[in-house]
Design a protein around this motif. Structure first.
Motif, PDB file in Angstrom:
ATOM      1  N   GLY A 264       0.793  -1.219   0.000  1.00  0.00           N
ATOM      2  CA  GLY A 264       0.000   0.000   0.000  1.00  0.00           C
ATOM      3  C   GLY A 264       0.823   1.265   0.000  1.00  0.00           C
ATOM      4  N   ALA A 265       2.146   1.129   0.113  1.00  0.00           N
ATOM      5  CA  ALA A 265       3.006   2.311   0.152  1.00  0.00           C
ATOM      6  C   ALA A 265       3.069   2.967  -1.218  1.00  0.00           C
ATOM      7  CB  ALA A 265       4.415   1.919   0.602  1.00  0.00           C
ATOM      8  N   ARG A 266       3.323   4.278  -1.203  1.00  0.00           N
ATOM      9  CA  ARG A 266       3.506   5.030  -2.439  1.00  0.00           C
ATOM     10  C   ARG A 266       4.945   4.896  -2.882  1.00  0.00           C
ATOM     11  NH1 ARG A 266       3.212  11.554  -2.853  1.00  0.00           N
ATOM     12  NH2 ARG A 266       5.019  11.263  -1.505  1.00  0.00           N
ATOM     13  N   GLY A 267       5.131   4.414  -4.102  1.00  0.00           N
ATOM     14  CA  GLY A 267       6.467   4.271  -4.642  1.00  0.00           C
ATOM     15  C   GLY A 267       6.644   5.104  -5.885  1.00  0.00           C
ATOM     16  N   PHE A 268       7.871   5.093  -6.411  1.00  0.00           N
ATOM     17  CA  PHE A 268       8.189   5.865  -7.606  1.00  0.00           C
ATOM     18  C   PHE A 268       8.997   5.004  -8.575  1.00  0.00           C
ATOM     19  CE2 PHE A 268       7.589   8.995  -4.285  1.00  0.00           C
ATOM     20  CZ  PHE A 268       6.795   9.949  -4.905  1.00  0.00           C
ATOM     21  N   VAL A 269       8.787   5.261  -9.852  1.00  0.00           N
ATOM     22  CA  VAL A 269       9.590   4.655 -10.916  1.00  0.00           C
ATOM     23  C   VAL A 269      10.039   5.773 -11.845  1.00  0.00           C
ATOM     24  CG1 VAL A 269       8.426   2.422 -10.818  1.00  0.00           C
ATOM     25  CG2 VAL A 269       7.554   4.209 -12.346  1.00  0.00           C
ATOM     26  N   ALA A 270      10.999   5.466 -12.705  1.00  0.00           N
ATOM     27  CA  ALA A 270      11.413   6.429 -13.725  1.00  0.00           C
ATOM     28  C   ALA A 270      10.245   6.688 -14.675  1.00  0.00           C
ATOM     29  CB  ALA A 270      12.620   5.892 -14.487  1.00  0.00           C
ATOM     30  N   PRO A 271      10.221   7.840 -15.315  1.00  0.00           N
ATOM     31  CA  PRO A 271       9.094   8.164 -16.199  1.00  0.00           C
ATOM     32  C   PRO A 271       8.823   7.071 -17.231  1.00  0.00           C
ATOM     33  CG  PRO A 271      10.509  10.080 -15.916  1.00  0.00           C
ATOM     34  CD  PRO A 271      11.214   8.934 -15.261  1.00  0.00           C
ATOM     35  N   GLY A 272       7.584   6.598 -17.278  1.00  0.00           N
ATOM     36  CA  GLY A 272       7.186   5.592 -18.249  1.00  0.00           C
ATOM     37  C   GLY A 272       7.601   4.173 -17.934  1.00  0.00           C
ATOM     38  N   ASP A 273       8.179   3.951 -16.771  1.00  0.00           N
ATOM     39  CA  ASP A 273       8.729   2.634 -16.444  1.00  0.00           C
ATOM     40  C   ASP A 273       7.732   1.817 -15.607  1.00  0.00           C
ATOM     41  OD1 ASP A 273      10.587   0.560 -16.306  1.00  0.00           O
ATOM     42  OD2 ASP A 273      11.507   1.352 -14.484  1.00  0.00           O
ATOM     43  N   THR A 274       6.521   1.661 -16.094  1.00  0.00           N
ATOM     44  CA  THR A 274       5.495   0.945 -15.336  1.00  0.00           C
ATOM     45  C   THR A 274       5.120  -0.394 -15.944  1.00  0.00           C
ATOM     46  OG1 THR A 274       3.775   2.144 -16.559  1.00  0.00           O
ATOM     47  CG2 THR A 274       4.485   3.076 -14.439  1.00  0.00           C
ATOM     48  N   ALA A 275       5.567  -0.689 -17.151  1.00  0.00           N
ATOM     49  CA  ALA A 275       5.169  -1.929 -17.818  1.00  0.00           C
ATOM     50  C   ALA A 275       5.765  -3.138 -17.101  1.00  0.00           C
ATOM     51  CB  ALA A 275       5.621  -1.913 -19.270  1.00  0.00           C
ATOM     52  N   PRO A 276       4.980  -4.209 -16.970  1.00  0.00           N
ATOM     53  CA  PRO A 276       5.519  -5.414 -16.329  1.00  0.00           C
ATOM     54  C   PRO A 276       6.597  -6.059 -17.185  1.00  0.00           C
ATOM     55  CG  PRO A 276       3.353  -5.843 -17.267  1.00  0.00           C
ATOM     56  CD  PRO A 276       3.572  -4.373 -17.381  1.00  0.00           C
ATOM     57  N   GLU A 277       7.539  -6.718 -16.533  1.00  0.00           N
ATOM     58  CA  GLU A 277       8.619  -7.398 -17.231  1.00  0.00           C
ATOM     59  C   GLU A 277       8.426  -8.906 -17.130  1.00  0.00           C
ATOM     60  OE1 GLU A 277      12.543  -6.189 -16.279  1.00  0.00           O
ATOM     61  OE2 GLU A 277      12.138  -4.058 -16.513  1.00  0.00           O
ATOM     62  N   PRO A 278       8.754  -9.646 -18.176  1.00  0.00           N
ATOM     63  CA  PRO A 278       8.609 -11.103 -18.122  1.00  0.00           C
ATOM     64  C   PRO A 278       9.641 -11.707 -17.179  1.00  0.00           C
ATOM     65  CG  PRO A 278       9.739 -10.457 -20.123  1.00  0.00           C
ATOM     66  CD  PRO A 278       9.285  -9.183 -19.465  1.00  0.00           C
ATOM     67  N   PRO A 279       9.297 -12.798 -16.510  1.00  0.00           N
ATOM     68  CA  PRO A 279      10.264 -13.441 -15.616  1.00  0.00           C
ATOM     69  C   PRO A 279      11.467 -13.969 -16.399  1.00  0.00           C
ATOM     70  CG  PRO A 279       8.030 -14.260 -15.231  1.00  0.00           C
ATOM     71  CD  PRO A 279       7.992 -13.475 -16.510  1.00  0.00           C
ATOM     72  N   THR A 280      12.589 -14.006 -15.736  1.00  0.00           N
ATOM     73  CA  THR A 280      13.756 -14.697 -16.284  1.00  0.00           C
ATOM     74  C   THR A 280      13.635 -16.177 -15.930  1.00  0.00           C
ATOM     75  OG1 THR A 280      15.047 -14.409 -14.258  1.00  0.00           O
ATOM     76  CG2 THR A 280      15.175 -12.649 -15.903  1.00  0.00           C
ATOM     77  N   GLU A 281      14.628 -16.938 -16.317  1.00  0.00           N
ATOM     78  CA  GLU A 281      14.691 -18.320 -15.854  1.00  0.00           C
ATOM     79  C   GLU A 281      14.931 -18.325 -14.342  1.00  0.00           C
ATOM     80  OE1 GLU A 281      18.997 -17.219 -16.677  1.00  0.00           O
ATOM     81  OE2 GLU A 281      16.981 -16.560 -17.215  1.00  0.00           O
ATOM     82  N   PRO A 282      14.606 -19.408 -13.627  1.00  0.00           N
ATOM     83  CA  PRO A 282      14.923 -19.479 -12.195  1.00  0.00           C
ATOM     84  C   PRO A 282      16.418 -19.245 -11.974  1.00  0.00           C
ATOM     85  CG  PRO A 282      13.476 -21.288 -12.826  1.00  0.00           C
ATOM     86  CD  PRO A 282      13.909 -20.631 -14.103  1.00  0.00           C
ATOM     87  N   TRP A 283      16.744 -18.493 -10.929  1.00  0.00           N
ATOM     88  CA  TRP A 283      18.148 -18.178 -10.707  1.00  0.00           C
ATOM     89  C   TRP A 283      18.508 -18.179  -9.230  1.00  0.00           C
ATOM     90  CZ3 TRP A 283      19.279 -13.750  -7.878  1.00  0.00           C
ATOM     91  CH2 TRP A 283      18.256 -12.787  -7.759  1.00  0.00           C
ATOM     92  N   ALA A 284      19.752 -18.499  -8.973  1.00  0.00           N
ATOM     93  CA  ALA A 284      20.324 -18.436  -7.628  1.00  0.00           C
ATOM     94  C   ALA A 284      21.571 -17.570  -7.685  1.00  0.00           C
ATOM     95  CB  ALA A 284      20.685 -19.833  -7.126  1.00  0.00           C
TER      96      ALA A 284
END
Length: 387
Positions: A264-284
């Motif tokens: 519920g907190a208010r956050g910030f992103v760079a301008p226009g940087d709201t699109a979801p990103e696809p997951p990478t492969e599982p990583w450790a």
């Protein structure tokens, strides 16, 4: 308002911090830029953080970037701490934070000289600095001890905090060298030992362009948002060491976009940087103490279980070596005296995770080779595992 989930934040972390194998960096500069700047107080941490993000781990590549082409530089800057960053990022960090810290350091030292009562003043300091720079110009590179032997003024001792219960007699060499480094007039050159050594030689430094401070703060905020966003203004304030007012001005200047996060907190992103990103492969990943991926936010609840803090942090709030699985901290690791890399999971992420962590531990042990790593800031789990 866009909503960005904790899961999406962890996906961004793995991708943008170059931790998933498919997105690892090609060189140390790319690895550094991925997290904006790297903790450099502990020499081993710097190389470990870079190599964890490289497609092919190489301490030789890190040393080349630091000492040959000097594409990575160290600055006393964020939170009055030593960081390393690319030459492209350095002017922003210098103007936005390092200059103010250098001024404060010089003012404090001059105050100590005046309180000592030995007649040392700003003129004496300027002459001592000039003699130190002349020695480096003549010899190319020197250790602190070699500089003290060549410049008699560096062997001077003063009394700091006279009349107080914490009164002490100190040599001035370390303070003078620190001031010259903070001003960018000298820089750390190759260490006396291996890449894990913090006993550096010193050589002539490079001055940075005098960027307008508001412009530098805005550019640094933009880069940080691209690496760490979404995040709160409190996170940026903590990471930089700026005042809340300066933090808010930088976010406004860069046009930071407001988003909602899972708590519920208010956050910030760079301008226009709201699109979801696809997951990478599982990583450790096995990351060192003070790694940027663990230290990039004031609030780390999206990737760190509060119950793990007692094992992974020292009393001053420094995080030790950590084990990661898909954007979460799930354990810690250490190196024993015989070179074995050992680790422990603090939760049960499953068999696939344990196998991936084991493979990363083997990869780490292979490239570390005969080097021995003891973090400057020891944590309970690291001490237990290494014992």
């Amino acid at each position: 308002m866009h909503r960005i989930s904790n899961e999406q934040r962890r996906i961004r972390l793995g991708r943008r911090h170059r931790l998933a194998p498919s997105v690892r960096a090609a060189d140390p500069v790319e690895a550094s830029d991925a997290v904006v700047a790297l903790h450099a107080t502990d020499a081993a941490t710097l190389s470990l953080s870079v190599c964890a993000r490289l497609a092919e781990a190489s301490t030789a590549a890190v040393e080349h970037a630091l000492y040959d082409d000097v594409s990575l530089v160290r600055l006393l800057s964020l939170r009055n701490t030593l960081f390393a960053m690319s030459r492209e990022v350095a002017p922003c960090v210098d103007a936005s934070t390092a200059r103010a810290i250098a001024v404060k350091e010089r003012r404090t030292f001059l105050k100590h000289l005046a309180e000592d009562g030995g007649g040392l003043d700003e003129r004496w300091l300027a002459e001592t600095e000039a003699a130190t720079l002349a020695t480096l110009a003549e010899r190319g590179a020197c250790t602190g001890s070699e500089l003290s032997a060549a410049v008699p003024a560096l062997r001077t001792k003063i009394t700091v905090f006279p009349g107080k219960k914490w009164e002490a007699v100190q040599g001035v060499a370390t303070r003078v060298i620190r001031l010259l480094a903070a001003d960018g007039r000298i820089r750390r050159d190759r260490p006396r030992g291996s890449w894990t050594s913090s006993q550096f030689r010193w050589t002539a430094g490079t001055s940075w362009p005098a960027l307008p401070v508001p412009e530098a703060k805005a550019e640094l905020a933009r880069r940080w948002l691209l690496s760490y966003g979404p995040a709160t203004e409190a996170d940026l304030k903590w990471w930089t060491g700026w005042t809340l007012t300066d933090t808010r001005r930088a976010l406004t200047a860069v046009g930071a976009e407001e988003v909602c996060m899972d708590d519920g907190a208010r956050g910030f992103v760079a301008p226009g940087d709201t699109a979801p990103e696809p997951p990478t492969e599982p990583w450790a990943a096995l990351l060192p103490s003070l790694d940027p991926s663990a230290m990039g936010w004031a609030d780390r609840t999206f990737h760190l279980d509060a119950g793990h803090r007692p094992a992974l942090f020292d009393r001053a709030g420094n995080i030790g070596p950590t084990v990661w699985w898909n954007g979460r901290i799930v354990g810690g690791w250490a190196q024993r005296a015989d070179g074995e890399v050992v680790w422990r999971l603090l939760t049960n992420p499953g068999r696939a995770a344990a196998e991936a962590v084991g493979a990363e531990a083997a990869r780490l042990a292979e490239w570390v080779g005969d080097a021995r790593i003891t973090p400057r800031f020891r944590t309970p789990l690291e001490r237990e595992l290494s014992g």
